[in-house]
Design an enzyme around this catalytic site. Sequence first.
Site, short mmCIF file in Angstrom:
data_model
loop_
_atom_site.label_atom_id
_atom_site.label_comp_id
_atom_site.label_asym_id
_atom_site.label_seq_id
_atom_site.Cartn_x
_atom_site.Cartn_y
_atom_site.Cartn_z
N GLU A 54 -6.58 6.04 21.79
CA GLU A 54 -6.98 6.81 20.63
C GLU A 54 -8.03 6.04 19.82
OE1 GLU A 54 -4.61 8.88 16.83
OE2 GLU A 54 -3.63 7.38 18.09
N LYS A 123 -6.98 16.04 17.75
CA LYS A 123 -5.56 15.78 17.58
C LYS A 123 -4.95 16.89 16.73
CE LYS A 123 -2.52 11.94 16.18
NZ LYS A 123 -2.54 10.52 15.74
N CYS A 179 -1.73 10.86 20.75
CA CYS A 179 -0.65 10.09 20.12
C CYS A 179 0.48 10.94 19.53
CB CYS A 179 -1.23 9.16 19.07
SG CYS A 179 -0.12 7.78 18.67
#
Length: 686
Positions: A54, A123, A179
């Site tokens: 990330e 994300k 994540c």
Amino acid sequence: MSLPFESAYRHGFARVAACTIPVSIADPASNAEAVLATARECDADAVAVAVFPELCLTGYSIDDLFLQDPVLDAVVAAIERLVEASVDLLPVLVVGAPLRHRNRLYNCAVVIHRGELLGVAPKAYLPNYREFYERRWFAPGDDQGDQDIRVGGLEAPFGPDLLFEALDVPGLVVHAEVCEDVWVPIPPSSTAALAGATVLLNLSGSPITIARAEDRKDLCKSQSLRCLAAYAYAAAGMGESTNDVSWDGQTMIYEGGNLLAETERFPDGPRRSVADVDLDRLRQDRLRQGTFDDNRRATGADAAFRTVHFELAPPATDVGLRRALDRFPFVPDDPARLAQDCYEAFNIQVSGLVQRMRAIGGPKPVIGVSGGLDSTHALLVVARAMDLMGRPRSDILAYTMPGFATSDHTKSNAIALAESVGASIETIDIRPLAIEMLERLDHPFADGEPVHDITFENVQAGLRTDYLFRLANHHGGMVIGTSDLSELALGWATYGVGDHMSHYAVNAGVPKTLIQHVIRWVISHREGVDDREAAVLQSVLDTEISPELVPAGQDGRMQSTEDRIGPYALHDFALYHILRFGYRPSKIAFIAAHAWEDKDAGAWPPGFPEEDRYAYDLPTVAKWLQVFLKRYFAFAQFKRSAIPNGPKVSPAGSLSPRGDWRAPSDGNARAWLAELKTALPELVED
């Protein structure tokens, strides 16, 4: 493009890498070069998909520097650099970067391949608790579907709704999440899997605290299992700021709940987990588990996704096979897992027998013991069942029934084992009745001619079974079947009698290769056996597998089952992959050759004797695979369609017509043999 037999990409595999790299804080140009260095190594390693951590183009830990234009401008330039440099690289590169879109900044997975920006996935879920402050800088991307984004001079689809499908690698469909996305109750990758994604990627920052690594592994394992997918995870590591947290650079790849590869944590440089993901396995699992697609239908998950297509152009060469292969797929190599499997297999058999005996009034178990593997194991199961029922082992009525080929060695093993177990043992010589029957059949053996044909064999097998059933009638008993899963697969039983028939078949769900290890487990764990029994069990393990129906030849060698029908090790290998996954014969040959080509490579099951370790080359694999295909598909089903009850043991399946396997008794093996012939024309008979 037609790929050669030697290529893993021909056989439904795709190589995936989860990479972690040292980062330079707020230095996208340097980080892009670090990504490229690893990408070039992945290219040389024939990797199809490489995922990086990330925000790896800036570092995850730069805090308010995310909002500085010089950093964000440098990110755009770094992505343009990666796109340009990727022209000659094989892998799809998935890197983390902060990108401006409209009036917000997004934490993104940037997907690049062969000079093209394929797409950008923001994300969806931003942590803003404990040490995390992502909403200070980023906008959640969960509502950004069906959009495009400009990155410098590049334009690409933008949103969490993107799948990336290879047109020339069937089944390779990639989805990227970032994540925290996998830490929520319904991760984006769940709906992506329902929509068709098979390789799920997670670009992670994830600073390390005590036990967080285990939590990550649990999540990745669970997600890969639940989604029937591969899950590749890459966490940030060396170079991130340690103002208030630390980083461990964890990488791992799971497939269907199984760990394929991982790297050591807290690395001192770049690291990557690399594994060949079995796309065929994932596809077959989804085909078989119909509730997977029912879930898609109920949720409408596929409607929310866009698919970006690309051509991978995998190398038409032998790139090896980067995954662990079990020589014995029914038998784990890990000592703890093997012990657990043996414990469960043994107790599944025991509990099934206890229930059946209680349900029909507690009859005396009647069992024929030959001194071979199967009857030995069945006797151990019966003995344990009697203990659990609080009944004396002397109620076990064991019979050894020597015929024309019974050896003193196996007969003495059978008697010694029955005595050591505490069963009642009696010897019944079947030869007089066999001679009488052969005489009535006008068989030449009755006149002294050494004719050992199928009639000669089955007269003996039939008499043994006839004795057992009549003895059960006479003593208020039930006949315990001893035939195993491997024999049922091959049809290696005399129809209606012999190992084929019983009142309850305790071994019917256990393959031959696992029975050997369950007996080893019984010995090593002293599961209800003393030293004397253990010595007899070891003698049984050391005895060559034989039906003992044909007398020894002039060289004194006894009839060998494996000489006639082939090695059970290879047959069980084929059985597992056909029954569990429906693999093509060419793929089975490919992975069997890799698993068996070098006896000194890879792991062997615990307790497997060093002197008995052996290897098989591709011609040998192909030879016996043809035998298996002919017997399994074209011959044995009529026997399997009429087998007695017996418990399912292996997750690979059983062959009961009431359980995992239903097939026509008048089938044929032509399609399977033709597929193998096409792949290996020089090794397969016409």
